[in-house]
Motif scaffolding. Sequence first.
Motif, mmCIF file in Angstrom:
data_model
loop_
_atom_site.group_PDB
_atom_site.id
_atom_site.type_symbol
_atom_site.label_atom_id
_atom_site.label_comp_id
_atom_site.label_asym_id
_atom_site.label_seq_id
_atom_site.Cartn_x
_atom_site.Cartn_y
_atom_site.Cartn_z
ATOM 1 N N LEU A 91 4.648 -28.073 0.237
ATOM 2 C CA LEU A 91 5.741 -28.306 -0.481
ATOM 3 C C LEU A 91 6.541 -27.142 -0.712
ATOM 4 O O LEU A 91 7.716 -26.993 -1.173
ATOM 5 C CB LEU A 91 5.514 -29.026 -1.826
ATOM 6 C CG LEU A 91 4.747 -30.255 -1.919
ATOM 7 C CD1 LEU A 91 4.455 -30.738 -3.275
ATOM 8 C CD2 LEU A 91 5.466 -31.274 -1.026
ATOM 9 N N GLN A 92 5.872 -25.789 -0.294
ATOM 10 C CA GLN A 92 6.839 -24.646 -0.387
ATOM 11 C C GLN A 92 7.759 -24.687 0.842
ATOM 12 O O GLN A 92 7.196 -24.460 1.955
ATOM 13 C CB GLN A 92 5.864 -23.298 -0.482
ATOM 14 C CG GLN A 92 4.898 -23.511 -1.529
ATOM 15 C CD GLN A 92 3.849 -22.337 -1.517
ATOM 16 O OE1 GLN A 92 3.628 -21.758 -0.486
ATOM 17 N NE2 GLN A 92 2.987 -22.254 -2.710
ATOM 18 N N PRO A 93 8.663 -24.569 0.738
ATOM 19 C CA PRO A 93 9.959 -24.470 2.038
ATOM 20 C C PRO A 93 9.568 -23.293 3.125
ATOM 21 O O PRO A 93 9.695 -23.646 4.069
ATOM 22 C CB PRO A 93 11.338 -24.420 1.269
ATOM 23 C CG PRO A 93 11.131 -23.909 -0.078
ATOM 24 C CD PRO A 93 9.699 -24.237 -0.440
ATOM 25 N N ASP A 94 9.011 -22.304 2.621
ATOM 26 C CA ASP A 94 8.583 -21.289 3.493
ATOM 27 C C ASP A 94 7.413 -21.249 4.048
ATOM 28 O O ASP A 94 7.097 -20.346 4.895
ATOM 29 C CB ASP A 94 9.052 -19.746 3.044
ATOM 30 C CG ASP A 94 8.094 -19.323 1.756
ATOM 31 O OD1 ASP A 94 8.210 -18.425 1.080
ATOM 32 O OD2 ASP A 94 7.786 -20.579 1.102
ATOM 33 N N PHE A 95 6.335 -22.412 3.635
ATOM 34 C CA PHE A 95 4.929 -22.323 4.399
ATOM 35 C C PHE A 95 5.155 -22.809 5.793
ATOM 36 O O PHE A 95 5.815 -23.892 6.133
ATOM 37 C CB PHE A 95 4.252 -23.618 3.246
ATOM 38 C CG PHE A 95 2.920 -23.422 3.905
ATOM 39 C CD1 PHE A 95 2.457 -24.607 4.480
ATOM 40 C CD2 PHE A 95 1.785 -22.471 3.510
ATOM 41 C CE1 PHE A 95 1.183 -24.669 5.044
ATOM 42 C CE2 PHE A 95 0.592 -22.552 3.928
ATOM 43 C CZ PHE A 95 0.272 -23.422 4.490
ATOM 44 N N ASN A 96 4.338 -22.262 6.590
ATOM 45 C CA ASN A 96 4.449 -22.463 8.117
ATOM 46 C C ASN A 96 3.349 -22.415 8.536
ATOM 47 O O ASN A 96 2.293 -22.119 7.952
ATOM 48 C CB ASN A 96 5.801 -21.621 8.762
ATOM 49 C CG ASN A 96 5.251 -20.278 8.627
ATOM 50 O OD1 ASN A 96 4.250 -19.856 8.371
ATOM 51 N ND2 ASN A 96 6.333 -19.274 8.593
ATOM 52 N N ALA A 97 3.012 -22.361 9.918
ATOM 53 C CA ALA A 97 2.051 -22.416 10.656
ATOM 54 C C ALA A 97 1.318 -20.955 10.594
ATOM 55 O O ALA A 97 0.074 -21.230 10.416
ATOM 56 C CB ALA A 97 2.031 -22.632 12.115
ATOM 57 N N HIS A 98 2.062 -20.003 10.716
ATOM 58 C CA HIS A 98 1.479 -18.587 10.428
ATOM 59 C C HIS A 98 0.561 -18.434 9.236
ATOM 60 O O HIS A 98 -0.392 -17.976 8.946
ATOM 61 C CB HIS A 98 2.754 -17.414 10.475
ATOM 62 C CG HIS A 98 2.056 -16.168 10.219
ATOM 63 N ND1 HIS A 98 1.357 -15.594 11.077
ATOM 64 C CD2 HIS A 98 2.330 -15.325 9.296
ATOM 65 C CE1 HIS A 98 1.018 -14.340 10.882
ATOM 66 N NE2 HIS A 98 1.726 -14.185 9.385
ATOM 67 N N ASP A 99 1.545 -19.083 8.001
ATOM 68 C CA ASP A 99 0.948 -19.110 6.642
ATOM 69 C C ASP A 99 -0.332 -19.688 6.700
ATOM 70 O O ASP A 99 -1.299 -19.509 5.860
ATOM 71 C CB ASP A 99 1.758 -19.508 5.706
ATOM 72 C CG ASP A 99 3.052 -18.762 5.593
ATOM 73 O OD1 ASP A 99 4.153 -18.958 5.403
ATOM 74 O OD2 ASP A 99 2.909 -17.389 5.804
#
Length: 186
Positions: A91-99
Motif C-alpha cells: 500500500l506504500q506507493p513507492d514500494f517496488n520489487a527492489h524493496d
Amino acid sequence: MAEQEIKKLREENQMLRDEIESLKDELIRLVSRNLTLSERLEEDTEMRRRTEVARELLNGNIERQRNADLQDDAQLMAIIELKVEAERRHLQPDFNAHDMAQLIGVSQERLNRLFRHQTIHRTPDAYIDNLRVLAALQMLRDKPQWSIAAIAEESGIGNVRTLQRRIQEAIGMTPVEYRQMLTRDL
C-alpha cells in the motif's frame, strides 16, 4: 398503421434495454460474488502453508530463510506473503520489487527468477500491482464514503487514471461502475 408499428418497435426496444440492464446487473453481481469467493479460496488454501512458515520463523530458522540462495521457492513465496501482504507494504506507493528483495533478504535476480517460475505474476512488480488492485476493490466495497482519488492514494496506486485503468482491466468495469453495482445490491 405505420404509427402502430413504430409504437410496437419502441416497446420492443424498451423491453430489450430493460433486459440488457437486468443482464448487466446480474453480471456485476456475479463479478462481485466471484471476487469474494476468489479471495476466500485463496486465503483458505494458503493458510496452512503460512502457518508452517510462521512456525519455522518462530523456531529460529529465520537466518536460513533470509539466505539469498534459498532453494525452497515455496518457503520464499510464503515469506513474501507474510512480509508484504500481512504487513501491507504494497500500500506504500513507492514500494517496488527492489524493496521486496531487500525486505526478504534476496537479490533482485533471485526474486525475478522466483516470480518467473513460481507464480502467475510474471514479475514482482505485477504481483505488487495485483495486490494494490485487490486492496482498491476492497476499499471500494468497504469504504463507500471515500472518493476514488482517496482510494487510489490509499491503495498505493497513486492516481485516479491508473486506478481506473487497472480496475477496468481486472474486472471489466470502472471503479464508479463497480461502486454503483455494490450500492444497488444493498
